[in-house]
Write an enzyme that holds these catalytic residues in place. Sequence first.
Site, PDB file in Angstrom:
ATOM      1  N   GLY A   1       5.664 -11.535  -2.379  1.00  0.00           N
ATOM      2  CA  GLY A   1       5.830 -12.687  -3.271  1.00  0.00           C
ATOM      3  C   GLY A   1       4.487 -13.128  -3.843  1.00  0.00           C
TER       4      GLY A   1
ATOM      5  NE  ARG B   1       9.391  -9.293  -1.269  1.00  0.00           N
ATOM      6  CZ  ARG B   1       9.320 -10.508  -1.840  1.00  0.00           C
ATOM      7  NH1 ARG B   1       9.945 -10.750  -2.976  1.00  0.00           N
ATOM      8  NH2 ARG B   1       8.631 -11.471  -1.266  1.00  0.00           N
TER       9      ARG B   1
ATOM     10  CG  ASP C   1       5.263 -12.165   7.268  1.00  0.00           C
ATOM     11  OD1 ASP C   1       5.641 -12.063   6.081  1.00  0.00           O
ATOM     12  OD2 ASP C   1       5.999 -12.591   8.179  1.00  0.00           O
TER      13      ASP C   1
ATOM     14  CB  THR D   1       2.541 -16.385   1.224  1.00  0.00           C
ATOM     15  OG1 THR D   1       3.782 -17.103   1.337  1.00  0.00           O
ATOM     16  CG2 THR D   1       1.807 -16.535   2.538  1.00  0.00           C
TER      17      THR D   1
ATOM     18  CG  ASP E   1       6.690 -18.752   2.013  1.00  0.00           C
ATOM     19  OD1 ASP E   1       7.131 -19.541   1.164  1.00  0.00           O
ATOM     20  OD2 ASP E   1       6.965 -17.536   2.027  1.00  0.00           O
TER      21      ASP E   1
ATOM     22  CG  ASP F   1       4.987 -17.404   6.068  1.00  0.00           C
ATOM     23  OD1 ASP F   1       3.950 -17.103   5.440  1.00  0.00           O
ATOM     24  OD2 ASP F   1       6.073 -16.826   5.881  1.00  0.00           O
TER      25      ASP F   1
ATOM     26  NE  ARG G   1       9.031 -14.965   3.411  1.00  0.00           N
ATOM     27  CZ  ARG G   1       8.658 -13.719   3.311  1.00  0.00           C
ATOM     28  NH1 ARG G   1       9.399 -12.850   2.639  1.00  0.00           N
ATOM     29  NH2 ARG G   1       7.558 -13.296   3.860  1.00  0.00           N
TER      30      ARG G   1
END
Length: 319
Positions: free
Chosen positions: A11, A72, A103, A125, A127, A129, A171
Amino acid sequence: MKRIGVLTSGGDAPGMNAAIRAVVRKAIYHNLEVFGIYYGYQGLINGDIKKLELGSVGDIIHRGGTVLYTARCEEFKTEEGQQKGIDQLKKFGIEGLVVIGGDGSFKGAKKLSEQGIPTVGVPGTIDNDIPGTDFTIGFDTALNTVIDAVDKIRDTATSHERTYVIEVMGRDAGDLALWAGLADGAETIMIPEVNENMDEIIKRLKRGHERGKKHSIIIVAEGVGSGVDIGRTIQEETKLETRVTVLGHIQRGGSPTARDRVLASRLGAKAVELLLVGEAGQVVGIENNKIVYHAIGDALAQKPAFDQDMYQLSKELSI
Ligand code: ADP
């Protein structure tokens, strides 16, 4: 090391361009040649690779998205796919690689490292995360985008007596929702790290309404479930008029904030430094405002940190 490559994968996130620029400029500053690998691991497999010069990364520091594009790529999860990528790197004489992504992208970077390609990961990202860094590139920009949107919704919320459910990205992580909820004074924040009781939320909304509260804002992290479903349940149970906004991909775009540009510049430069000193197989990050690095395997094995104190604070301030 004479020649390195850089790619963005997974992403996209605002600030990736600033990171690419930092990698390219830092490498050239140290007399390395830099090759841009387009469309992430897919481009690596296909040999979509071009030399980058100082000017190639001019005028991009303030732009969202990624000038190297991203993709992707299922094939890269296979050994054959990885071997095709390694063959391309050898063909172009690329001896080290910087992977900017999340990740998933780091799993690919770990595979390359294990197969002898010095690789360093840069966390990009929205996120937030990734373990081993307090912040990822793009999180601050996305957060400000969410806040801007919620402020606007709040304006209309004060004009109507309504309950507003706003679904944000992240996410499986709740950071974006938690920070946005705290920054925006949301009444309720629903994040995947905390198992909130829906009955409790309904009771709180009803109590607020009985107290004369005109409107409520509920921030839902996508990892909890669909904001639309949650909004429907709230409307049915409270009988309060409820509106749902799913912010969606607006959160991934836009010009990066100063904080994201600076973070991206520092992390991108550090990644090149690590390749130069032979410290590969690492992921760079920021902890307590110091640039740090951890072995990719360790970074992937941990769970991202969740700030329980901040969650508790959000509860205390939204009574
Ligand atoms: P992000 O990097 O944002 O988490 P993805 O999870 O989609 O995004 O991962 C990006 C890409 O990284 C994948 O499309 C794939 O090419 C590569 N990747 C993900 N997991 C692996 C894996 N286990 N082994 C090798 N490559 C992987």
